[in-house]
Design a protein around this motif. Sequence first.
Motif, PDB file in Angstrom:
ATOM      1  N   MET A   1       0.842  -1.176   0.000  1.00 57.84           N
ATOM      2  CA  MET A   1       0.000   0.000   0.000  1.00 57.84           C
ATOM      3  C   MET A   1       0.885   1.236   0.000  1.00 57.84           C
ATOM      4  SD  MET A   1      -3.216   0.847   2.406  1.00 57.84           S
ATOM      5  CE  MET A   1      -3.820  -0.747   1.951  1.00 57.84           C
ATOM      6  N   ALA A   2       0.472   2.229  -0.770  1.00 61.04           N
ATOM      7  CA  ALA A   2       1.267   3.442  -0.913  1.00 61.04           C
ATOM      8  C   ALA A   2       1.271   4.251   0.385  1.00 61.04           C
ATOM      9  CB  ALA A   2       0.708   4.279  -2.064  1.00 61.04           C
ATOM     10  N   ASP A   3       2.351   4.960   0.575  1.00 59.67           N
ATOM     11  CA  ASP A   3       2.503   5.804   1.749  1.00 59.67           C
ATOM     12  C   ASP A   3       1.584   7.018   1.683  1.00 59.67           C
ATOM     13  OD1 ASP A   3       4.510   4.235   2.845  1.00 59.67           O
ATOM     14  OD2 ASP A   3       6.096   5.347   1.853  1.00 59.67           O
ATOM     15  N   ILE A   4       1.376   7.632   2.837  1.00 59.63           N
ATOM     16  CA  ILE A   4       0.688   8.913   2.924  1.00 59.63           C
ATOM     17  C   ILE A   4       1.756   9.969   3.175  1.00 59.63           C
ATOM     18  CG2 ILE A   4      -0.936  10.298   4.246  1.00 59.63           C
ATOM     19  CD1 ILE A   4      -2.493   7.759   4.824  1.00 59.63           C
ATOM     20  N   ASN A   5       1.700  11.052   2.416  1.00 62.92           N
ATOM     21  CA  ASN A   5       2.684  12.125   2.535  1.00 62.92           C
ATOM     22  C   ASN A   5       2.085  13.302   3.291  1.00 62.92           C
ATOM     23  OD1 ASN A   5       4.730  10.850   0.834  1.00 62.92           O
ATOM     24  ND2 ASN A   5       3.216  11.121  -0.776  1.00 62.92           N
ATOM     25  N   LEU A   6       2.913  13.965   4.062  1.00 63.41           N
ATOM     26  CA  LEU A   6       2.522  15.134   4.827  1.00 63.41           C
ATOM     27  C   LEU A   6       3.389  16.297   4.368  1.00 63.41           C
ATOM     28  CD1 LEU A   6       0.741  16.007   7.277  1.00 63.41           C
ATOM     29  CD2 LEU A   6       2.672  15.398   8.738  1.00 63.41           C
ATOM     30  N   THR A   7       2.763  17.368   3.886  1.00 64.31           N
ATOM     31  CA  THR A   7       3.553  18.513   3.410  1.00 64.31           C
ATOM     32  C   THR A   7       4.107  19.308   4.589  1.00 64.31           C
ATOM     33  OG1 THR A   7       1.717  20.087   3.346  1.00 64.31           O
ATOM     34  CG2 THR A   7       2.073  18.717   1.356  1.00 64.31           C
ATOM     35  N   ALA A   8       5.084  20.133   4.301  1.00 66.75           N
ATOM     36  CA  ALA A   8       5.669  20.996   5.331  1.00 66.75           C
ATOM     37  C   ALA A   8       4.629  21.968   5.874  1.00 66.75           C
ATOM     38  CB  ALA A   8       6.868  21.757   4.758  1.00 66.75           C
ATOM     39  N   ARG A   9       3.736  22.486   5.011  1.00 68.77           N
ATOM     40  CA  ARG A   9       2.680  23.405   5.475  1.00 68.77           C
ATOM     41  C   ARG A   9       1.737  22.708   6.436  1.00 68.77           C
ATOM     42  NH1 ARG A   9       1.655  25.552  -0.338  1.00 68.77           N
ATOM     43  NH2 ARG A   9       0.557  23.587  -0.395  1.00 68.77           N
ATOM     44  N   ALA A  10       1.366  21.463   6.127  1.00 68.15           N
ATOM     45  CA  ALA A  10       0.479  20.713   7.014  1.00 68.15           C
ATOM     46  C   ALA A  10       1.168  20.436   8.343  1.00 68.15           C
ATOM     47  CB  ALA A  10       0.032  19.415   6.352  1.00 68.15           C
ATOM     48  N   ARG A  13       1.174  23.561  10.509  1.00 72.75           N
ATOM     49  CA  ARG A  13      -0.141  23.865  11.091  1.00 72.75           C
ATOM     50  C   ARG A  13      -0.487  22.875  12.196  1.00 72.75           C
ATOM     51  NH1 ARG A  13      -3.177  27.036  13.480  1.00 72.75           N
ATOM     52  NH2 ARG A  13      -5.397  26.761  13.159  1.00 72.75           N
ATOM     53  N   ILE A  14      -0.175  21.607  12.007  1.00 71.68           N
ATOM     54  CA  ILE A  14      -0.430  20.600  13.045  1.00 71.68           C
ATOM     55  C   ILE A  14       0.354  20.966  14.300  1.00 71.68           C
ATOM     56  CG2 ILE A  14      -0.066  18.186  13.699  1.00 71.68           C
ATOM     57  CD1 ILE A  14      -0.627  17.552  10.664  1.00 71.68           C
ATOM     58  N   ASN A  15       1.607  21.354  14.146  1.00 67.19           N
ATOM     59  CA  ASN A  15       2.422  21.752  15.302  1.00 67.19           C
ATOM     60  C   ASN A  15       1.821  22.961  16.010  1.00 67.19           C
ATOM     61  OD1 ASN A  15       4.383  19.721  15.269  1.00 67.19           O
ATOM     62  ND2 ASN A  15       5.574  20.798  13.725  1.00 67.19           N
ATOM     63  N   GLU A  16       1.293  23.912  15.250  1.00 65.44           N
ATOM     64  CA  GLU A  16       0.644  25.078  15.859  1.00 65.44           C
ATOM     65  C   GLU A  16      -0.581  24.652  16.677  1.00 65.44           C
ATOM     66  OE1 GLU A  16      -0.212  27.494  12.447  1.00 65.44           O
ATOM     67  OE2 GLU A  16       1.854  28.241  12.290  1.00 65.44           O
ATOM     68  N   ILE A  17      -1.384  23.775  16.115  1.00 66.33           N
ATOM     69  CA  ILE A  17      -2.580  23.299  16.812  1.00 66.33           C
ATOM     70  C   ILE A  17      -2.197  22.523  18.066  1.00 66.33           C
ATOM     71  CG2 ILE A  17      -4.543  21.705  16.652  1.00 66.33           C
ATOM     72  CD1 ILE A  17      -4.634  22.467  13.607  1.00 66.33           C
ATOM     73  N   ILE A  56       2.388   8.841  10.739  1.00 64.79           N
ATOM     74  CA  ILE A  56       3.069   9.667   9.749  1.00 64.79           C
ATOM     75  C   ILE A  56       3.668  10.843  10.508  1.00 64.79           C
ATOM     76  CG2 ILE A  56       2.775  11.052   7.655  1.00 64.79           C
ATOM     77  CD1 ILE A  56      -0.043   8.969   8.054  1.00 64.79           C
ATOM     78  N   GLU A  57       4.967  11.059  10.357  1.00 62.20           N
ATOM     79  CA  GLU A  57       5.644  12.136  11.083  1.00 62.20           C
ATOM     80  C   GLU A  57       6.440  13.003  10.117  1.00 62.20           C
ATOM     81  OE1 GLU A  57       7.765   9.571  13.849  1.00 62.20           O
ATOM     82  OE2 GLU A  57       6.435  10.303  15.447  1.00 62.20           O
ATOM     83  N   ARG A  58       6.415  14.282  10.413  1.00 66.74           N
ATOM     84  CA  ARG A  58       7.246  15.226   9.661  1.00 66.74           C
ATOM     85  C   ARG A  58       7.451  16.463  10.521  1.00 66.74           C
ATOM     86  NH1 ARG A  58       7.016  17.435   3.498  1.00 66.74           N
ATOM     87  NH2 ARG A  58       8.730  18.884   3.777  1.00 66.74           N
ATOM     88  N   ASP A  59       8.678  16.894  10.638  1.00 70.91           N
ATOM     89  CA  ASP A  59       9.030  18.131  11.333  1.00 70.91           C
ATOM     90  C   ASP A  59       8.389  18.233  12.717  1.00 70.91           C
ATOM     91  OD1 ASP A  59      10.399  18.803   8.983  1.00 70.91           O
ATOM     92  OD2 ASP A  59       8.692  19.919   8.174  1.00 70.91           O
ATOM     93  N   GLY A  60       8.293  17.122  13.421  1.00 67.47           N
ATOM     94  CA  GLY A  60       7.732  17.111  14.766  1.00 67.47           C
ATOM     95  C   GLY A  60       6.235  16.927  14.834  1.00 67.47           C
ATOM     96  N   ALA A  61       5.541  16.943  13.696  1.00 70.04           N
ATOM     97  CA  ALA A  61       4.092  16.735  13.655  1.00 70.04           C
ATOM     98  C   ALA A  61       3.796  15.247  13.475  1.00 70.04           C
ATOM     99  CB  ALA A  61       3.467  17.523  12.517  1.00 70.04           C
TER     100      ALA A  61
END
Length: 108
Positions: A1-10, A13-17, A56-61
């Motif tokens: 199954m293909a991965d799910i990608n998380l953009t830097a903008r997302a 925003r997740i980190n802000e929330i 899914i993790e990116r930039d601490g989110a």
Amino acid sequence: MADINLTARAAKRINEIMGSEPPGSSLRISVNGGGCSGFSYAFDITAAREGDDVVIERDGATVLVDPVSLEYMGGSTIDFVNDLIGQSFKIENPQATASCSCGTSFAI
């Protein structure tokens, strides 16, 4: 199954929330039956992780997706958009054959 990608903008925003949430909280994205196109995305903040969650993790989110929802979201990109209509998370789902104009429901 293909991965799910998380953009830097997302991720940003997740980190802000999550800054105002209890430590260890994550964004859970799931797919539910319903919506004007057949399926809809749900966004919830949770501190609970299930053993079979995809993380899914990116930039601490951190985003959690359950295995059933993953079947409908594989290969997707989660983004955050801020345009004239408003701010929202947007999921670009390659499996979707149709979606509503608001982008929160889709058909496969």
